[in-house]
Design an enzyme around this catalytic site. Structure first.
Site, PDB file in Angstrom:
ATOM      1  N   ASN A  80     -10.305  -0.516   0.495  1.00 54.87           N
ATOM      2  CA  ASN A  80      -8.841  -0.500   0.506  1.00 54.87           C
ATOM      3  C   ASN A  80      -8.342  -1.039  -0.828  1.00 54.87           C
ATOM      4  OD1 ASN A  80      -6.102  -1.016   0.825  1.00 54.87           O
ATOM      5  ND2 ASN A  80      -6.309  -1.767   2.926  1.00 54.87           N
ATOM      6  N   CYS A 111       0.810  -1.222   0.000  1.00 53.69           N
ATOM      7  CA  CYS A 111       0.000   0.000   0.000  1.00 53.69           C
ATOM      8  C   CYS A 111       0.844   1.274   0.000  1.00 53.69           C
ATOM      9  CB  CYS A 111      -0.947  -0.012   1.183  1.00 53.69           C
ATOM     10  SG  CYS A 111      -1.926  -1.531   1.306  1.00 53.69           S
ATOM     11  N   HIS A 169      -3.206   6.768   2.534  1.00 58.48           N
ATOM     12  CA  HIS A 169      -3.675   5.458   2.096  1.00 58.48           C
ATOM     13  C   HIS A 169      -5.005   5.181   2.763  1.00 58.48           C
ATOM     14  CE1 HIS A 169      -4.178   1.269   1.457  1.00 58.48           C
ATOM     15  NE2 HIS A 169      -3.775   0.902   2.669  1.00 58.48           N
TER      16      HIS A 169
END
Length: 307
Positions: free
Chosen positions: A263, A109, A233
């Protein structure tokens, strides 16, 4: 040496939208339970990592007013490649008609920030414009009956055109980190599905994001009051809120799109950046604080002054 600026941003998400109600119809969960714990209301499933990357890349080129033959290289951040070999970037490069180098980065990520710093290094060494993409299809690597992680993930891609400019440019500072001893908290082995120790990842993530962001701000010579937008993020709304509180940045200055996308790993920061640009939240001279963390564990932050 040349610095960099971002001249265009584009995104791509699959057509299929999966809502919390869709999950509630098949596993032991509810819209209220998911929303309270993650901030997610819906996510997109489908497509391929290369296909989403191609679409996002094409949109970024259009936004930048650039043609394929003006791009020197393609850098693609992903943890979910189409196959083990080769990398996804050459396929994307070919589809878009770009010449030059093309390679993948897997920093989970944190990948988009790693890619931004990498692009800056290429340009400082004399490269022309670079197409930087974050693209993920996490749903393909997830047990969709595992409530602990299935409700979190989403598929999508975001891309930017990174241009050379004379002088220091927009990337004011950056901070990259990794701790391989924490691999066991978030991983996916060959032939397996994603595993995440959610509570421990949450605890570690807040700490490392705050430390990394503070170091990037200190290196840039700015404080929380100087940050125009936090572009984090999109892992969990609670993590974003906790980071804002500890950094001293008001939540209204954070870009939040997790409610719509879930996500999306390395795609989440460019998806959030595109949303901020589209909603006129980014203006020349603004200090953007980009920060993320992911499997590895990796984490990364950058102060980017919009031009």
């Amino acid at each position: 040496m040349n610095g960099i600026r971002i001249s265009g941003c584009g995104i791509a998400v699959p057509d299929k939208i999966v809502t919390n109600e869709d999950f509630a119809a098949r596993i032991d969960t509810s819209d209220a339970w998911i929303t309270e714990r993650t901030g997610i209301k819906e996510r997109h499933f489908g497509g391929t990592t290369s296909g989403l990357a191609i679409e996002a890349g094409r949109n970024a080129l259009a936004a930048a007013g650039r043609t394929a033959d003006e791009i020197a290289h393609v850098i693609l951040a992903t943890t979910t490649p189409d196959g083990v070999i080769p990398a996804v970037a050459p396929k994307v490069q070919h589809a878009l008609g770009i010449k030059g180098g093309a390679f993948d980065i897997n920093a989970a990520c944190s990948g988009f920030v790693y890619g931004l710093v990498t692009a800056s290094g290429f340009i400082a060494a004399g490269s022309g414009p670079i197409l930087l993409i974050g693209s993920e299809t996490l749903s393909k690597f997830t047990d969709l009956d595992d409530r602990s992680i299935a409700i979190i993930v989403g598929d999508g891609a975001g891309a930017v055109v990174v241009e050379p400019v004379e002088g220091p440019g927009s990337l004011i500072s950056w901070n990259l980190n990794s701790d391989g001893s924490l691999r066991h908290l978030l991983y996916c082995d060959h032939g397996g599905t994603l595993f995440m120790d959610g509570k421990e990842v949450f605890r570690k993530a807040v700490r490392v994001v705050v430390e990394s962001a503070e170091r990037a701000m200190a290196e840039a010579g700015i404080g929380p009051d100087d940050v125009s937008l936090l572009v984090p993020h999109q892992a969990n709304l609670r993590i974003i809120q906790a980071a804002c509180q500890r950094l001293g940045i008001p939540e209204e200055r954070a870009v939040v799109v997790i409610d719509r996308y879930g996500n999306t790993s390395s795609a989440s920061i460019p998806l959030a950046l595109h949303d901020a640009i589209s909603n006129d939240r980014v203006h020349p001279g603004d200090n953007l604080l980009l920060t993320g963390f992911g499997g590895g564990m990796t984490w990364a932050s950058a102060v980017f002054r919009w031009a």
